[in-house]
Design an enzyme around this catalytic site. Structure first.
Site, short mmCIF file in Angstrom:
data_model
loop_
_atom_site.label_atom_id
_atom_site.label_comp_id
_atom_site.label_asym_id
_atom_site.label_seq_id
_atom_site.Cartn_x
_atom_site.Cartn_y
_atom_site.Cartn_z
N CYS A 1 -4.48 6.24 -2.14
CA CYS A 1 -5.44 5.57 -3.01
C CYS A 1 -5.64 6.49 -4.19
O CYS A 1 -6.06 7.63 -4.02
CB CYS A 1 -6.75 5.32 -2.28
SG CYS A 1 -7.97 4.48 -3.32
N ASP B 1 0.83 -1.21 0.00
CA ASP B 1 0.00 0.00 0.00
C ASP B 1 0.87 1.26 0.00
O ASP B 1 0.52 2.28 -0.59
CB ASP B 1 -0.91 -0.02 1.23
CG ASP B 1 -2.18 0.80 1.05
OD1 ASP B 1 -2.24 1.59 0.10
OD2 ASP B 1 -3.09 0.66 1.87
N ASN C 1 -1.38 5.37 5.03
CA ASN C 1 -1.88 4.52 6.11
C ASN C 1 -1.45 5.10 7.44
O ASN C 1 -0.50 5.87 7.52
CB ASN C 1 -1.27 3.12 5.99
CG ASN C 1 -1.78 2.38 4.78
OD1 ASN C 1 -2.77 1.68 4.85
ND2 ASN C 1 -1.10 2.55 3.65
N HIS D 1 -8.04 -1.59 8.69
CA HIS D 1 -7.03 -0.93 7.86
C HIS D 1 -7.43 0.55 7.77
O HIS D 1 -8.39 0.89 7.08
CB HIS D 1 -7.06 -1.63 6.48
CG HIS D 1 -6.17 -1.06 5.43
ND1 HIS D 1 -5.02 -1.68 5.02
CD2 HIS D 1 -6.27 0.06 4.67
CE1 HIS D 1 -4.45 -0.97 4.05
NE2 HIS D 1 -5.19 0.09 3.82
#
Ligand code: ZN
Length: 304
Positions: free
Chosen positions: A240, A16, A249, A207
């Site tokens: 994203c 990610d 994150n 998450h």
């Protein structure tokens, strides 16, 4: 406060995190980071994804990374996949755990996976069947359960219909992914309590992205419901591509530090993790979104 004794943290920075970086790290650099994560004590690591390399060039060498790393006893290394091709690639390179994703937001699922949520769900069975054949375990993820930038609030019914689809094909490990960073602690507490109560057979992961600074608060709210599995990323990397104003994150160093300070076990060595985070910062060539890298541990202030 009713807090757990121990939590499990999955480091998602190699997937990610790095997939959102302009600078593409080479396989050797990723291998070094993966080995350092293992050395720091991470027992679950999201190593990469098996996507179309043209769409996600940062993850093009995930197969290579799995091959070079080999199996590490006691450490689960997973990869994100989008379709059956992902299982085929996992089987060839020795990846033993894959994660599939569907968004509770219809428009997000269309822009992220080019499918409606129903089409994604219809594809689950074939993925699980092939994975079972190769002895690969499958976990599922649900994006945007706490809100979508396009539709706003997501109904608990639409979350539950995806959970049902996962359970129907035998997937009992499910992640709730706040990719839009819209979750707030009281809502997280309410949804996670509902999940714990209605699906005691499910191993839940949470998450959180730190888009609006609530990642850590949301982890605390989740822990109060008895859920103990969390994703986080070194240096707070991540994003994203389809979410407006997306941020990384929740940062691994910050999460591990909070757990340490609260006396909750993670089995992760914060000093090794901080060294690794400094290395990541050099490799990606920009400053990290990490309180701990800026301020250091609170305990270290008392030494002088
Ligand atoms: Zn994410």
């Amino acid at each position: 406060m009713n807090l757990p004794e121990k939590v499990t943290i999955c480091e998602v920075g190699l997937r990610d995190g790095l997939q959102n970086e302009k600078k593409i790290l080479n396989t050797e650099e990723k291998l070094e980071l993966a080995n350092k994560l293992i050395d720091a004590g991470f027992k679950v690591i999201e190593l990469g994804s098996f996507m179309n390399p043209k769409a996600v060039p940062q993850m093009a060498d995930t197969d290579e990374l799995f091959k070079k790393l080999g199996e590490v006893s006691g450490v689960e290394m997973r990869a994100l996949i989008a379709n059956i091709k992902g299982v085929e690639r996992a089987a060839i390179c020795g990846c033993r755990k894959v994660k599939i994703n569907v968004s509770a937001s219809r428009l997000h699922n269309l822009s992220n996976l080019n499918k409606t949520p129903e089409e994604s769900v219809a594809g689950f069975e074939e993925i699980v069947t092939l994975a079972n054949k190769h002895g690969i375990s499958v976990s599922g993820s649900i994006s945007m359960p706490f809100g979508s930038p396009w539709e706003g609030e997501i109904s608990i019914e639409s979350i539950k219909s995806i959970i049902k689809a996962y359970l129907d094909v035998g997937i009992t490990e499910i992640s709730l992914s706040d990719a839009s960073g819209m979750a707030v602690p009281n809502q997280v507490y309410s949804i996670c309590s509902n999940m714990q109560e209605n699906y005691p057979q499910v191993k839940w992961w949470l998450h959180f992205h730190n888009t609006r600074g609530m990642g850590i608060a949301n982890i605390l709210a989740t822990m109060l419901t008895g859920i103990t599995n969390f994703d986080s990323s070194f240096c707070g990397l991540g994003g994203c591509p389809f979410v407006p104003g997306a941020a990384g994150n929740v940062c691994s160093e910050d999460v591990v530090h909070m757990m340490d300070e609260m006396g909750i076990k993670t089995d992760i060595n914060i000093f090794k993790l901080l060294e690794l985070a400094k290395k990541v910062q050099q490799l990606v060539e920009h400053e990290a979104d990490s309180y701990l890298l800026r301020a250091g541990r609170s305990k270290d202030l008392l030494k002088e």
